[in-house]
Design an enzyme around this catalytic site. Structure first.
Site, PDB file in Angstrom:
ATOM      1  N   ASP A 295      -8.468 -36.872  -1.368  1.00 15.81           N
ATOM      2  CA  ASP A 295      -8.057 -38.063  -0.619  1.00 15.81           C
ATOM      3  C   ASP A 295      -6.894 -37.685   0.285  1.00 15.81           C
ATOM      4  O   ASP A 295      -5.848 -37.260  -0.191  1.00 15.81           O
ATOM      5  CB  ASP A 295      -7.636 -39.164  -1.608  1.00 15.81           C
ATOM      6  CG  ASP A 295      -7.554 -40.535  -0.964  1.00 15.81           C
ATOM      7  OD1 ASP A 295      -7.294 -40.612   0.255  1.00 15.81           O
ATOM      8  OD2 ASP A 295      -7.718 -41.544  -1.681  1.00 15.81           O
ATOM      9  N   ARG A 297      -5.514 -39.817   2.554  1.00 10.87           N
ATOM     10  CA  ARG A 297      -4.898 -41.026   3.112  1.00 10.87           C
ATOM     11  C   ARG A 297      -3.405 -41.112   2.795  1.00 10.87           C
ATOM     12  O   ARG A 297      -2.919 -40.511   1.843  1.00 10.87           O
ATOM     13  CB  ARG A 297      -5.598 -42.276   2.557  1.00 10.87           C
ATOM     14  CG  ARG A 297      -6.989 -42.482   3.101  1.00 10.87           C
ATOM     15  CD  ARG A 297      -7.680 -43.652   2.419  1.00 10.87           C
ATOM     16  NE  ARG A 297      -7.972 -43.382   1.007  1.00 10.87           N
ATOM     17  CZ  ARG A 297      -8.587 -44.226   0.208  1.00 10.87           C
ATOM     18  NH1 ARG A 297      -8.980 -45.404   0.662  1.00 10.87           N
ATOM     19  NH2 ARG A 297      -8.828 -43.899  -1.062  1.00 10.87           N
TER      20      ARG A 297
END
Length: 363
Positions: A295, A297
């Protein structure tokens, strides 16, 4: 005030250059290097680079190097000296895993282990921030400032560039306007623009939630395939609509729509990951083969938007404990986790199971 761009503005310029197939120049402690994206590299520019003194190195993340059985002596990356006669196709094959199963043998690859890898590290960060494959060609140059000036290339100091890329860019409010929705006629859309030249982010405010109480909130990452096209490969569309429906039912809430498609790797790379999933890899394995982490983000963006709107605490609609931790670390109190379990179907059951097993989602 000088009209010349500062480092943050040059980073935005460098992103655009790399996406267009132009090289940039990075400097560090008296040294410098030419950097170009492996994804957008053309045969003509490769020929020009290999004609320069020195030997270029293809720099890959440790995740991609693991797939290629190349040793990441620099821990988080591997530097592969370019062999004589290396072609654009050879470079692209190392950078892009699309044909890994068709042509699995690409080595043996011998990685460099001497010298500093700082410029290479920053170059990979730049490529990621440009939503490109995390693979770059790096060639040391003797007089980087002169080289950049004579070639009219963007010049960046590696240290400050790395620090700025690690920071969450400051958001500026651009505009807000009334936007009636199917779930609530009392809607208002706020648009925020980051100072680093990146994508804009949005906040959809339902009703008039009080600022002195926890607001029902959702951090929703953009998903063109799920939110717009109704993809059955994920649960994003149902989560978006379910969150708005619950906010409408309660009469108040804030949905933060963050332009971090594909867990922060961009739509093109997300489609590459989907293609790898069609080959039998799960969502995490696909990201790793591309060279990304599970991930990528940055949920600090959501915390800043809430703070700019006057909120200090939330009831967070999420199944992801990482969002809660990031929000609290960024100064937003999470008084309650509100589950959002919607959208499971035969096409995304394996995907949801992987998120629960490997990424800790509470499903």
């Amino acid at each position: 005030m000088s009209l010349a761009p500062d480092t943050l503005e040059r980073i935005a310029r460098a992103r655009a250059d790399l996406r267009m197939g132009l090289p940039v120049v990075l400097t560090d402690a008296g040294t410098g290097a030419l950097v170009i994206s492996a994804e957008t590299l053309t045969p003509a520019r490769l020929e020009a680079i290999t004609a320069l003194p020195g030997r270029a190195e293809l720099t890959l993340t440790a995740r991609r190097a693991e797939t290629l059985k190349a040793r990441p002596y620099d821990v988080d990356l591997a530097r592969i000296p370019l062999p004589d006669g290396a072609t654009q196709d050879w470079i692209r094959a190392l950078a892009d895993p699309a044909d890994d199963l068709v042509h699995p043998m690409k080595g043996p690859l011998v990685a460099a282990r001497e010298g500093s890898a700082q410029i290479h590290r920053v170059a990979l960060k730049l490529a990621k921030s440009a939503r490109l494959l995390p693979a770059v060609l790096v060639l040391g140059v003797a007089d980087p400032m002169r080289f950049a000036h004579e070639s009219d290339l963007t010049l960046l100091p590696a240290g400050p560039t790395s620090a700025l890329l690690e920071e969450a860019s400051t958001m500026q409010s651009v505009v807000s306007a009334r936007l009636p929705l199917a779930v609530s006629e009392a809607g208002r859309l706020h648009v925020f623009r980051p100072e680093d030249g990146g994508e804009e982010h949005y906040a959809m405010e339902i009703g008039q939630p009080p600022r002195d109480k926890p607001v029902l909130a959702r951090l929703h990452s953009a998903c063109f395939t799920g939110d717009v096209m109704g993809s059955l490969k994920c649960d994003c569309g149902p989560q978006l609509r379910g969150a708005l429906t619950q906010m409408g039912a309660e009469g108040a809430g804030v949905l933060l729509y963050l332009n971090q498609e594909g867990r922060g790797i961009g739509l093109a790379n997300k489609m590459r990951a989907y293609s790898l999933q069609d080959q039998g890899f799960d969502t995490v394995e696909a990201n790793h083969r591309l060279g990304f982490e599970d991930d990528e983000r940055d949920f600090r963006l959501g915390a800043e938007l809430l703070q700019r709107m006057g909120f200090a605490s939330v009831r967070l609609l999420t199944n992801n404990p990482r969002k809660i931790a990031m929000m609290e670390k960024a100064g937003i109190a999470v008084t309650e986790r509100v589950p959002l379990k919607v959208g499971e179907n035969p096409f995304n059951q394996a995907y949801l199971a992987t998120k629960a097993r490997k990424s800790g989602h509470l499903l």
